[in-house]
Enzyme design. Structure first.
Site, PDB file in Angstrom:
ATOM      1  N   ARG A 164       0.855  -1.193   0.000  1.00 20.67           N
ATOM      2  CA  ARG A 164       0.000   0.000   0.000  1.00 20.67           C
ATOM      3  C   ARG A 164       0.887   1.237   0.000  1.00 20.67           C
ATOM      4  NH1 ARG A 164      -4.870   1.578   4.231  1.00 20.67           N
ATOM      5  NH2 ARG A 164      -3.235   1.296   5.817  1.00 20.67           N
ATOM      6  N   ASP A 448      -3.906   3.156  14.022  1.00 26.91           N
ATOM      7  CA  ASP A 448      -3.098   3.799  12.991  1.00 26.91           C
ATOM      8  C   ASP A 448      -3.602   5.214  12.797  1.00 26.91           C
ATOM      9  OD1 ASP A 448      -5.357   3.652  11.367  1.00 26.91           O
ATOM     10  OD2 ASP A 448      -4.533   2.140  10.016  1.00 26.91           O
TER      11      ASP A 448
END
Length: 555
Positions: A164, A448
């Site tokens: 990603r 996150d």
């Protein structure tokens, strides 16, 4: 005819061991080619995002696009069949490509590892280039090291690696052309492709990508063109590169079919990025009044009507077009010190994943290796010997724009404890992020960047709307400032000077992105420029928001 060759990027970051391998002249030349081809379109698309956001804040409604109705109405087109290495995706583990996480993820028993340069990586120069180097070594069987008396090495059977890159909105200030920072997404993509595309193609294992934060099918088209250029550059067959798109913004939910259509040669599926999606829903309507307020984060579950509508539409869209539908994150971190909490959490994870598998998802995400067996067991019960359930079409799903926008139907309340938790968890995460850690275990959850985004967006919205809490207190800027001061005192009471400095920086970031008159699109742009740059680039004076945050768009 005269051809202008791309300028070689200037490396402005510190060179650590192994960096010379990743930052080779040939790799940087390919990054420069990507920049030359696509940086201008990226800048235009980011400007289009900002203009659309202003129109929505002023009252424009989100809806399915009239201009692309024919694509949605045409039932004949499908995306490419799944690549062999992406046929089975029941359990996908996610995490940053640090040395330890790389080894643990590759030994986890999951089907896929999403090596994440985005929300779970604090984008320091070291983290970005070292992450590329760790992947370079791991894919060649060369990642082997000792840490704290323990030997780390990768086993013989490993998950498929999916990378990603950072989102379109971020820049990489340590690589510049004529002083202009390069788009971070193209840096991450270009470096990985240059070093690993042929190796992975020879193994029929990629290269594969997850695409974050897209807001329109035109942004997917830009990625598709980058894939095509990379395949042509390195002599790969068309469709060798595959991408799964995270549907984690509210605007993208209205363009799922169009996004798959744009990527159809390269499409691998869609993922329900639940935490960022909640953030996007708050951010999109943060200035539209109390009808769009959400209750405390913990009360916004996946059975909430607007989230239920989004996930059902995602599954039906994917399977109608032959693409995988991947479920959201199970963020719980098992704890040996609290077995009761672990038991409760595993029960909740099992229930959440049972719902996803029953709804038709082909797999789901976990943040910790300890959850891999639990999720694998759940999907095995539903799928049996089948690698996926692409054949399940869900024709009964008839999601409307009103369903996707039904935030007001969310049950629950905004509370003082929820407000305080937004402030405290944001400060804790930001202090760790500023210290270089993007995946942070807080209160048994692996958090996150989406954690801060939800927290600060909700605080901003509650202040703007003078939201009345369950306790009868009205949210105001002075109230939040008081809570902020109290939490800073609590969190720094026994901290050393270095930790106090990180929390002071965290307080500055939170104040900037949550307590101002204007809510920035993402906290990461400001925090990156202010606190994560290598010392030669470290800011010494006041920040110029346009110059310092949008300099990479001056193409």
């Amino acid at each position: 005819m005269t051809t202008t060759l791309p300028r070689t990027p200037t490396v402005r970051g510190t060179i650590h061991p192994g960096f010379e391998t990743i930052l080779s002249a040939e790799a940087l030349a390919f990054v420069a080619t990507l920049d030359g081809e696509f940086a201008g379109r990226r800048a235009e698309l980011l400007q289009a995002r900002r203009e659309r956001s202003k129109r929505i804040s002023a009252g424009e409604n989100l809806d399915f696009l009239g201009s692309t109705r024919s694509i949605r109405a045409d039932g004949s087109w499908k995306v490419a069949p799944p690549a062999p290495a992406l046929t089975r995706r029941r359990v996908e583990i996610t995490g940053p490509p640090t040395p330890t996480m790389t080894v643990n993820a590759l030994n986890s028993g999951a089907d896929v590892w999403m090596a994440d340069f985005e929300d779970s990586t604090a984008p320091t120069w070291f983290n970005i280039v070292d992450g590329q180097h760790n992947l370079y070594l791991a894919l060649r069987g060369q990642l082997d090291f000792e840490k704290n008396g323990k030997r780390y090495s990768v086993g013989d059977v490993t998950p498929t690696v999916v990378v990603r890159p950072r989102g379109w909105h971020l820049c990489e200030k340590h690589l510049t052309i004529d002083g202009r920072p390069l788009p971070a997404s193209l840096v991450d993509f270009g470096l990985f492709v240059h070093h690993n595309a042929q190796l992975l193609a020879d193994r029929e294992q990629g290269p594969f990508f997850y695409l974050p934060k897209l807001e329109s099918h035109l942004e997917a088209r830009l990625w598709n063109d980058a894939f095509t250029l990379a395949e042509d550059t390195y002599g790969l067959e068309r469709g060798t590169i595959r991408a799964t798109v995270l549907i984690e913004t509210l605007p993208a939910a209205f363009e799922m079919e169009e996004i798959l259509y744009e990527l159809r040669e390269h499409a691998a599926g869609l993922n329900a990025g639940r935490w960022d999606y909640i953030f996007s829903a708050i951010r999109t309507f943060a200035q539209r009044g109390q009808g769009y307020d959400l209750p405390d984060r913990g009360q916004v579950t996946m059975t909430t009507p607007f989230l239920r509508a989004y996930t059902e539409l995602l599954v039906s869209t994917c399977h109608r077009r032959g693409a995988h539908a991947i479920g959201g994150m199970a963020a719980f971190v098992p704890s040996k010190d609290d077995p009761a909490a672990t038991t409760r959490a595993l029960t909740a994870v099992r229930g959440d994943k049972t719902r996803e598998a029953g709804d038709g998802f082909d797999g789901s995400w976990v943040a910790h290796p300890g959850l891999v067996p639990v999720v694998a067991e759940v999907f095995e019960k539903v799928l049996g010997d089948r690698p996926n359930q692409l054949e399940r079409q869900r024709p009964e799903v008839r999601t409307t724009a009103a369903d996707l926008l039904s935030l007001s139907r969310t049950a629950g309340e905004a509370t003082m404890s929820g407000l305080r938790a937004n402030v405290a968890v944001a400060l804790e995460y930001l202090a760790a992020w500023i210290g270089g850690s993007g995946a942070v275990a807080l209160h048994h959850l692996m958090e996150d960047a989406a954690t801060v985004e939800i927290s600060r967006a909700q605080v901003f919205q509650w202040i703007r709307n003078s939201t009345r809490l369950a306790e009868g207190i009205t949210v105001s800027r002075p109230l939040v400032q008081r809570i902020l001061a109290e939490e800073m005192t609590r969190l720094t009471r026994d901290a050393d000077d270095a930790a106090k400095a990180r929390f002071a920086a965290a307080e500055d970031v939170f104040t900037e992105v949550a307590l101002g008159e204007y809510m920035p699109g993402f906290f990461t742009n400001y925090a990156y420029v202010k606190y994560l740059l290598d010392s030669p680039l470290r800011m010494t004076g006041p920040l110029d928001h346009h110059k310092d945050l949008r300099m990479s768009e001056n193409v």
